[in-house]
Design a protein around this motif. Structure first.
Motif, PDB file in Angstrom:
ATOM      1  N   VAL A  82      39.167   0.039 -12.704  1.00  0.00           N
ATOM      2  CA  VAL A  82      39.723   0.678 -13.896  1.00  0.00           C
ATOM      3  C   VAL A  82      39.459   2.177 -13.768  1.00  0.00           C
ATOM      4  N   ASN A  83      40.293   2.961 -14.414  1.00  0.00           N
ATOM      5  CA  ASN A  83      40.113   4.414 -14.369  1.00  0.00           C
ATOM      6  C   ASN A  83      39.052   4.881 -15.362  1.00  0.00           C
ATOM      7  N   ASP A  84      39.014   4.235 -16.518  1.00  0.00           N
ATOM      8  CA  ASP A  84      38.101   4.634 -17.581  1.00  0.00           C
ATOM      9  C   ASP A  84      37.446   3.386 -18.161  1.00  0.00           C
ATOM     10  N   ALA A  85      36.229   3.534 -18.653  1.00  0.00           N
ATOM     11  CA  ALA A  85      35.534   2.412 -19.283  1.00  0.00           C
ATOM     12  C   ALA A  85      34.841   2.896 -20.551  1.00  0.00           C
ATOM     13  N   PHE A  86      35.019   2.127 -21.612  1.00  0.00           N
ATOM     14  CA  PHE A  86      34.405   2.430 -22.904  1.00  0.00           C
ATOM     15  C   PHE A  86      33.491   1.262 -23.270  1.00  0.00           C
ATOM     16  N   PHE A  87      32.181   1.484 -23.176  1.00  0.00           N
ATOM     17  CA  PHE A  87      31.191   0.473 -23.536  1.00  0.00           C
ATOM     18  C   PHE A  87      30.717   0.811 -24.944  1.00  0.00           C
ATOM     19  N   LEU A  88      31.252   0.132 -25.936  1.00  0.00           N
ATOM     20  CA  LEU A  88      31.172   0.611 -27.307  1.00  0.00           C
ATOM     21  C   LEU A  88      30.033   0.037 -28.131  1.00  0.00           C
ATOM     22  N   GLY A  89      29.465  -1.099 -27.713  1.00  0.00           N
ATOM     23  CA  GLY A  89      28.333  -1.640 -28.453  1.00  0.00           C
ATOM     24  C   GLY A  89      28.595  -1.832 -29.932  1.00  0.00           C
ATOM     25  N   GLY A  90      29.779  -2.330 -30.276  1.00  0.00           N
ATOM     26  CA  GLY A  90      30.096  -2.615 -31.675  1.00  0.00           C
ATOM     27  C   GLY A  90      30.867  -1.524 -32.390  1.00  0.00           C
ATOM     28  N   VAL A  91      31.057  -0.370 -31.763  1.00  0.00           N
ATOM     29  CA  VAL A  91      31.869   0.685 -32.378  1.00  0.00           C
ATOM     30  C   VAL A  91      33.312   0.192 -32.491  1.00  0.00           C
ATOM     31  N   ASP A  92      33.968   0.528 -33.571  1.00  0.00           N
ATOM     32  CA  ASP A  92      35.337   0.099 -33.843  1.00  0.00           C
ATOM     33  C   ASP A  92      36.271   0.487 -32.691  1.00  0.00           C
ATOM     34  N   LYS A  93      36.882  -0.492 -32.067  1.00  0.00           N
ATOM     35  CA  LYS A  93      37.785  -0.210 -30.950  1.00  0.00           C
ATOM     36  C   LYS A  93      39.017   0.577 -31.388  1.00  0.00           C
ATOM     37  N   GLY A  94      39.385   0.434 -32.644  1.00  0.00           N
ATOM     38  CA  GLY A  94      40.554   1.156 -33.144  1.00  0.00           C
ATOM     39  C   GLY A  94      40.381   2.662 -33.100  1.00  0.00           C
ATOM     40  N   THR A  95      39.155   3.145 -33.224  1.00  0.00           N
ATOM     41  CA  THR A  95      38.924   4.587 -33.144  1.00  0.00           C
ATOM     42  C   THR A  95      39.162   5.100 -31.730  1.00  0.00           C
TER      43      THR A  95
END
Length: 339
Positions: A263-276
């Motif tokens: 993948v080019n980018d990865a967002f490991f959010l730990g519960g942060v709203d994916k919509g943001t």
């Protein structure tokens, strides 16, 4: 020699995913099949408006300009429709009016043709029909249901951005089951203990693998352009948007490496709203296995529900994981487009 689909990225698309069929569906549901047939015949030349998956499909097909010849496209999109050939004429007319290079279709009156996916070497089936998608997943086939979205496409944006959740989409859902049954601390502990062990594949791992092949072709074009003193701008971008965070992120990264996908980018959010995140990232399609995430992402991005795993299984229903795992390709028998 026939037209070989083996070394292409093949997508099956239902008319309900490609076009906005609200008016047609209302006629069928309120007035019945006879009125529906009459409505479609009367509106045969009326072009259907784009649906949720239209921006994704349009851009994916545009990547065929990377093909060595027009007769040998990298991407093939095939309509899989519950319409019969007669009522399906409006769909094909609309495809032509929108200038989409889609020439192949299967029409089966009142039945979904998803069972033909393996014969057509399909990496993905998209539909708005919840039952069809659930049945396809149950047979071990890669499928997703498009969610009604408020996304407004920017016609000037020619890039294609694809975003995936990890668990239950690219990977199996076993860690999600641990999280559900034993809680988040045990989930993190389990993933840390197994950090070097790749997850089992999920429904869309091989779709990503085939997307990566097109990305490698773009990378080759960029390198050629660089040597000639020119610039090639990459159009195809892939992102991982997951609720995982440290320390469970490590197993996800290692799984991607061991599968041979990127993948080019990865967002490991730990519960942060994916919509943001999708509001800024602006993917042209986002795949997730949980309705709660998709409720938010669908407000700003075309979103697809992948009804795989225990979280999506009705109470009392047997697991489909074994059947899916047997249907997914292995590293030694990739199927589809070879790397």
């Amino acid at each position: 020699m026939g037209y070989d689909l083996k070394n292409r990225l093949v997508i099956g698309i239902a008319s309900s995913a490609l076009f906005n069929l609200k008016d047609s569906d209302a006629v069928f549901n309120d007035q019945g099949e006879k009125a529906y047939r009459r409505y479609q015949e009367e509106n045969l030349e009326a072009c259907l408006m784009p649906g949720v998956a239209f921006p994704f499909i349009k851009r994916l097909l545009s990547l065929n300009d990377l093909s060595q010849s027009i007769e040998d496209p990298l991407v093939e999109v095939i309509v899989l429709s519950r319409n019969d050939p007669d009522t399906g004429l409006r769909v094909m007319n609309s495809i032509e009016k929108h200038g989409l290079p889609i020439s192949r279709a299967i029409f089966m009156q009142g039945k979904s043709p998803y069972k033909f996916m393996p014969a057509l070497n399909m990496s993905l089936f998209l539909s708005a029909n919840e039952k069809d998608v659930a049945e396809a997943i149950g047979l071990g086939l890669p499928a997703g249901r498009v969610i009604e979205s408020a996304f407004v496409d920017d016609a000037e944006d020619t890039d294609l951005r694809i975003a995936f959740d990890f668990d239950g989409v690219l990977a199996d859902d076993l860690p999600e089951q641990i999280n559900t049954r034993e809680g988040l601390p045990r989930f993190h502990a389990h993933e840390k203990e197994n950090a070097t062990k790749a997850h089992g594949p999920g429904p869309l791992r091989d779709f990503l693998r085939n997307v990566n092949r097109i990305q490698r072709i773009e990378e080759s074009r960029r390198e050629i352009a660089r040597k000639e003193g020119q610039v090639y701008r990459m159009r195809l971008h892939v992102a991982l948007v997951t609720a995982r965070n440290a320390p469970s992120h490590l197993r996800a990264v290692n799984s991607l490496k061991q599968w041979g996908v990127t993948v080019n980018d990865a967002f490991f959010l730990g519960g942060v709203d994916k919509g943001t995140i999708t509001e800024v990232l602006k993917p042209h399609i986002f795949f997730d296995d949980q309705h709660g995430h998709l409720t938010r992402t669908s407000q700003n991005a075309p979103s697809v529900h992948v009804p795989f795993g225990e979280l999506n299984r009705p109470a009392g229903e047997d697991s489909t994981e074994d059947s899916f795992a047997s249907a997914i390709t292995t590293d030694d028998d990739l199927g589809g487009m070879t790397p």
